[in-house]
Scaffold this motif. Sequence first.
Motif, short mmCIF file in Angstrom:
data_model
loop_
_atom_site.label_atom_id
_atom_site.label_comp_id
_atom_site.label_asym_id
_atom_site.label_seq_id
_atom_site.Cartn_x
_atom_site.Cartn_y
_atom_site.Cartn_z
N VAL A 165 38.39 35.99 39.12
CA VAL A 165 38.20 35.64 40.53
C VAL A 165 39.23 36.41 41.36
CG1 VAL A 165 37.17 33.39 40.08
CG2 VAL A 165 39.66 33.60 40.20
N CYS A 166 39.30 36.09 42.65
CA CYS A 166 40.16 36.84 43.56
C CYS A 166 41.62 36.85 43.10
CB CYS A 166 40.04 36.31 44.98
SG CYS A 166 40.43 34.54 45.17
N GLN A 167 42.08 35.74 42.53
CA GLN A 167 43.46 35.69 42.04
C GLN A 167 43.69 36.73 40.96
OE1 GLN A 167 45.53 31.86 41.06
NE2 GLN A 167 45.48 32.64 38.97
N ASP A 168 42.73 36.86 40.05
CA ASP A 168 42.86 37.81 38.95
C ASP A 168 42.80 39.25 39.45
OD1 ASP A 168 42.76 35.70 36.88
OD2 ASP A 168 40.72 35.45 37.61
N HIS A 169 41.91 39.52 40.41
CA HIS A 169 41.84 40.85 41.00
C HIS A 169 43.18 41.22 41.66
CE1 HIS A 169 37.43 40.12 40.78
NE2 HIS A 169 37.40 41.42 40.55
N ALA A 170 43.75 40.26 42.40
CA ALA A 170 45.02 40.52 43.08
C ALA A 170 46.13 40.78 42.08
CB ALA A 170 45.37 39.34 43.98
N HIS A 171 46.22 39.96 41.03
CA HIS A 171 47.27 40.15 40.02
C HIS A 171 47.13 41.51 39.34
CE1 HIS A 171 48.20 35.58 39.45
NE2 HIS A 171 48.96 36.13 40.37
N ALA A 172 45.91 41.88 39.00
CA ALA A 172 45.70 43.17 38.33
C ALA A 172 46.07 44.34 39.23
CB ALA A 172 44.25 43.29 37.88
N LEU A 173 45.69 44.26 40.51
CA LEU A 173 46.04 45.34 41.44
C LEU A 173 47.54 45.43 41.64
CD1 LEU A 173 45.36 47.58 43.34
CD2 LEU A 173 44.79 45.89 45.11
N ILE A 174 48.20 44.29 41.75
CA ILE A 174 49.66 44.28 41.88
C ILE A 174 50.29 44.96 40.68
CG2 ILE A 174 51.69 42.77 41.86
CD1 ILE A 174 49.95 40.75 43.48
N SER A 175 49.79 44.65 39.49
CA SER A 175 50.35 45.22 38.27
C SER A 175 50.20 46.73 38.23
CB SER A 175 49.67 44.58 37.05
OG SER A 175 50.21 45.10 35.85
N VAL A 176 49.00 47.24 38.48
CA VAL A 176 48.79 48.69 38.38
C VAL A 176 49.49 49.44 39.51
CG1 VAL A 176 46.65 48.46 37.06
CG2 VAL A 176 46.54 48.58 39.57
N ALA A 177 49.56 48.81 40.69
CA ALA A 177 50.28 49.46 41.80
C ALA A 177 51.76 49.61 41.47
CB ALA A 177 50.09 48.66 43.08
N ARG A 178 52.36 48.57 40.91
CA ARG A 178 53.77 48.65 40.55
C ARG A 178 54.00 49.69 39.46
NH1 ARG A 178 54.69 42.06 40.41
NH2 ARG A 178 54.91 41.76 42.65
N LEU A 179 53.04 49.81 38.54
CA LEU A 179 53.16 50.83 37.50
C LEU A 179 53.18 52.24 38.08
CD1 LEU A 179 50.77 49.37 34.78
CD2 LEU A 179 53.24 49.72 34.54
N ARG A 180 52.51 52.41 39.22
CA ARG A 180 52.47 53.72 39.87
C ARG A 180 53.55 53.88 40.93
NH1 ARG A 180 47.79 56.70 38.87
NH2 ARG A 180 48.96 58.31 39.98
N GLY A 181 54.51 52.98 40.93
CA GLY A 181 55.65 53.11 41.82
C GLY A 181 55.44 52.57 43.23
N LEU A 182 54.38 51.80 43.44
CA LEU A 182 54.11 51.24 44.77
C LEU A 182 54.47 49.75 44.80
CD1 LEU A 182 50.58 52.79 45.48
CD2 LEU A 182 52.80 53.61 46.31
N PRO A 183 55.35 49.32 45.70
CA PRO A 183 55.63 47.89 45.83
C PRO A 183 54.34 47.14 46.17
CG PRO A 183 57.25 49.18 47.04
CD PRO A 183 56.17 50.13 46.63
#
Length: 280
Positions: A165-183
């Motif tokens: 659901v939306c919570q999971d999408h948000a968590h996944a995007l946060i994770s991959v963004a941080r991996l690419r150096g984006l807060p």
Amino acid sequence: MKLRIVHQTVYRYDRPVRNLVQSLRLTPSVFEGQRAHDWVIEVGGGIRGPGFRDGAGDWIEGWTVRGPTEEVTVAVTGRIETRDTAGVLRGHRELIHPLAYGRGTAATRADAALRELAASVTEAADSLDLAHRLSAAVSDAIAYAPGRTEFHTTAAEALAQGEGVCQDHAHALISVARLRGLPARYVSGYLQAAAAGEAHEAAHAWAEIHVDRLGWVGFDPANRCCPDERYVRLGSGLDASDAAPIRGIAAGQGAETLDVAVNVEDVERLQTQSQSQTQS
């Protein structure tokens, strides 16, 4: 857009509890994209405590219910005017440096699959383009499927099963963004309607990514868009737990159950429908 919001949360306990203390992040954020009117928060049997604006710019207020009680109702009603800022969080005052949102949490901790997903996004023109591409990658990797995950499901677990659901999408995007150096950070709020126009009967969540020259920009992988005038922003945090609209603790051994009802209405459309019915 002019929206009317009614949000009711009912906590029930199988044994009476007492001295319930709650921290509420239920007041809309202050920025160029929205302005609240007649916003009222009530806790049944509760005593309102002090309120303050935290370093992230969110308004937090405390409530206490002395009890003993077997049921506590948190009710929010209000009107808000919103406008589309293309997801950009303009005019929002906060003190926390964006780099503080590079820190991972249990919910957003990356595994091999998340690292692979983050690395799969290539040829981005700049940080904004990279953020858009990462959001699209998450949308493709995790299908929206209500009831398949729980509050404590992590980004890695949601990606592994390919649904969430939306919570999971948000968590996944946060994770991959941080991996690419984006807060990146988690945002809680409301959504008037999903992208296809159907009513959205629950509180909503999305992510914000800090990009060059623009600052914080919202991305909603669950609906494949950036927040627009249909969205109401409440607050943010490192993940869903950190950004929770309601947090609390009580004295007692009672098991807790929770019922949530959210209604977000387009005021102008309701007025048009009412006038049409009156004329007919």
